[in-house]
Write a protein that holds these residues in place. Structure first.
Motif, PDB file in Angstrom:
ATOM      1  N   MET A   1       0.881  -1.083   0.046  1.00  0.00           N
ATOM      2  CA  MET A   1       0.076  -0.046   0.017  1.00  0.00           C
ATOM      3  C   MET A   1       0.823   1.285   0.028  1.00  0.00           C
ATOM      4  SD  MET A   1      -2.906   0.995  -0.164  1.00  0.00           S
ATOM      5  CE  MET A   1      -3.982   2.475   0.243  1.00  0.00           C
ATOM      6  N   ALA A   2       1.988   1.301   0.807  1.00  0.00           N
ATOM      7  CA  ALA A   2       2.680   2.241   0.867  1.00  0.00           C
ATOM      8  C   ALA A   2       3.375   2.753  -0.492  1.00  0.00           C
ATOM      9  CB  ALA A   2       3.766   2.282   1.958  1.00  0.00           C
ATOM     10  N   LEU A   3       3.766   1.591  -1.173  1.00  0.00           N
ATOM     11  CA  LEU A   3       4.444   1.874  -2.534  1.00  0.00           C
ATOM     12  C   LEU A   3       3.550   2.441  -3.652  1.00  0.00           C
ATOM     13  CD1 LEU A   3       6.951   1.393  -4.361  1.00  0.00           C
ATOM     14  CD2 LEU A   3       5.834  -0.949  -4.944  1.00  0.00           C
ATOM     15  N   HIS A   4       2.148   2.172  -3.370  1.00  0.00           N
ATOM     16  CA  HIS A   4       1.085   2.433  -4.326  1.00  0.00           C
ATOM     17  C   HIS A   4       0.965   4.106  -3.984  1.00  0.00           C
ATOM     18  CE1 HIS A   4      -2.489   2.970  -6.543  1.00  0.00           C
ATOM     19  NE2 HIS A   4      -3.215   3.569  -5.572  1.00  0.00           N
ATOM     20  N   VAL A   5       1.074   4.649  -2.582  1.00  0.00           N
ATOM     21  CA  VAL A   5       0.983   5.971  -2.068  1.00  0.00           C
ATOM     22  C   VAL A   5       2.005   6.939  -2.428  1.00  0.00           C
ATOM     23  CG1 VAL A   5       0.541   7.487  -0.070  1.00  0.00           C
ATOM     24  CG2 VAL A   5      -0.817   5.281  -0.201  1.00  0.00           C
ATOM     25  N   ARG A   6       3.185   6.308  -2.447  1.00  0.00           N
ATOM     26  CA  ARG A   6       4.488   6.893  -2.956  1.00  0.00           C
ATOM     27  C   ARG A   6       4.609   7.337  -4.264  1.00  0.00           C
ATOM     28  NH1 ARG A   6       9.071   6.690   0.367  1.00  0.00           N
ATOM     29  NH2 ARG A   6      10.289   6.760  -1.645  1.00  0.00           N
ATOM     30  N   ARG A   7       4.063   6.260  -4.870  1.00  0.00           N
ATOM     31  CA  ARG A   7       4.012   6.239  -6.545  1.00  0.00           C
ATOM     32  C   ARG A   7       3.115   7.589  -6.956  1.00  0.00           C
ATOM     33  NH1 ARG A   7       3.044   0.800  -9.051  1.00  0.00           N
ATOM     34  NH2 ARG A   7       5.312   0.528  -7.933  1.00  0.00           N
ATOM     35  N   ASN A   8       1.859   7.672  -6.273  1.00  0.00           N
ATOM     36  CA  ASN A   8       1.054   8.849  -6.709  1.00  0.00           C
ATOM     37  C   ASN A   8       1.344  10.048  -6.161  1.00  0.00           C
ATOM     38  OD1 ASN A   8      -1.139   7.087  -7.775  1.00  0.00           O
ATOM     39  ND2 ASN A   8      -2.065   6.730  -5.648  1.00  0.00           N
ATOM     40  N   ILE A   9       2.264  10.141  -5.194  1.00  0.00           N
ATOM     41  CA  ILE A   9       2.673  11.348  -4.654  1.00  0.00           C
ATOM     42  C   ILE A   9       3.961  11.870  -5.447  1.00  0.00           C
ATOM     43  CG2 ILE A   9       4.104  12.459  -2.726  1.00  0.00           C
ATOM     44  CD1 ILE A   9       2.577  10.667  -0.824  1.00  0.00           C
ATOM     45  N   LEU A  10       4.698  10.984  -5.903  1.00  0.00           N
ATOM     46  CA  LEU A  10       5.718  11.333  -6.922  1.00  0.00           C
ATOM     47  C   LEU A  10       5.118  11.621  -8.133  1.00  0.00           C
ATOM     48  CD1 LEU A  10       8.269   8.522  -5.987  1.00  0.00           C
ATOM     49  CD2 LEU A  10       8.629  10.865  -5.389  1.00  0.00           C
ATOM     50  N   ALA A  11       4.102  11.198  -8.597  1.00  0.00           N
ATOM     51  CA  ALA A  11       3.604  11.579 -10.041  1.00  0.00           C
ATOM     52  C   ALA A  11       2.994  12.926  -9.955  1.00  0.00           C
ATOM     53  CB  ALA A  11       2.375  10.383 -10.336  1.00  0.00           C
ATOM     54  N   ALA A  12       2.315  13.074  -8.727  1.00  0.00           N
ATOM     55  CA  ALA A  12       1.764  14.315  -8.532  1.00  0.00           C
ATOM     56  C   ALA A  12       2.860  15.647  -8.549  1.00  0.00           C
ATOM     57  CB  ALA A  12       0.911  14.620  -7.225  1.00  0.00           C
ATOM     58  N   GLN A  13       3.955  15.376  -7.717  1.00  0.00           N
ATOM     59  CA  GLN A  13       5.093  16.274  -7.650  1.00  0.00           C
ATOM     60  C   GLN A  13       5.524  16.380  -9.149  1.00  0.00           C
ATOM     61  OE1 GLN A  13       7.737  14.365  -5.177  1.00  0.00           O
ATOM     62  NE2 GLN A  13       6.670  15.084  -3.154  1.00  0.00           N
ATOM     63  N   LEU A  14       5.686  15.621  -9.926  1.00  0.00           N
ATOM     64  CA  LEU A  14       6.136  15.608 -11.385  1.00  0.00           C
ATOM     65  C   LEU A  14       5.064  16.554 -12.118  1.00  0.00           C
ATOM     66  CD1 LEU A  14       8.093  14.853 -13.642  1.00  0.00           C
ATOM     67  CD2 LEU A  14       6.767  12.666 -14.103  1.00  0.00           C
ATOM     68  N   ARG A  15       3.833  16.169 -11.922  1.00  0.00           N
ATOM     69  CA  ARG A  15       2.908  17.140 -12.842  1.00  0.00           C
ATOM     70  C   ARG A  15       3.054  18.584 -12.280  1.00  0.00           C
ATOM     71  NH1 ARG A  15      -3.695  16.416 -13.682  1.00  0.00           N
ATOM     72  NH2 ARG A  15      -3.892  18.258 -14.689  1.00  0.00           N
ATOM     73  N   VAL A  16       2.964  18.836 -10.979  1.00  0.00           N
ATOM     74  CA  VAL A  16       3.158  20.221 -10.499  1.00  0.00           C
ATOM     75  C   VAL A  16       4.246  20.837 -11.296  1.00  0.00           C
ATOM     76  CG1 VAL A  16       3.650  21.768  -8.404  1.00  0.00           C
ATOM     77  CG2 VAL A  16       2.044  19.950  -8.354  1.00  0.00           C
TER      78      VAL A  16
END
Length: 42
Positions: A1-16
């Motif tokens: 689960m933590a890996l999924h959350v990390r991936r989403n946060i990193l994708a959001a940081q890239l989009r920003v």
């Protein structure tokens, strides 16, 4: 689960970062997600 959350946060940081570079408006939900602290993978 933590890996999924990390991936989403990193994708959001890239989009920003890309939106800022291209002069686009980033949705508030993406900005809030990008500001979250990454969970540990332990």
């Amino acid at each position: 689960m933590a890996l999924h959350v990390r991936r989403n946060i990193l994708a959001a940081q890239l989009r920003v970062a890309l939106d800022k570079e291209r002069g686009r408006v980033t949705p508030e939900a993406v900005t809030r997600l990008a500001q979250m602290e990454l969970p540990s993978l332990r």
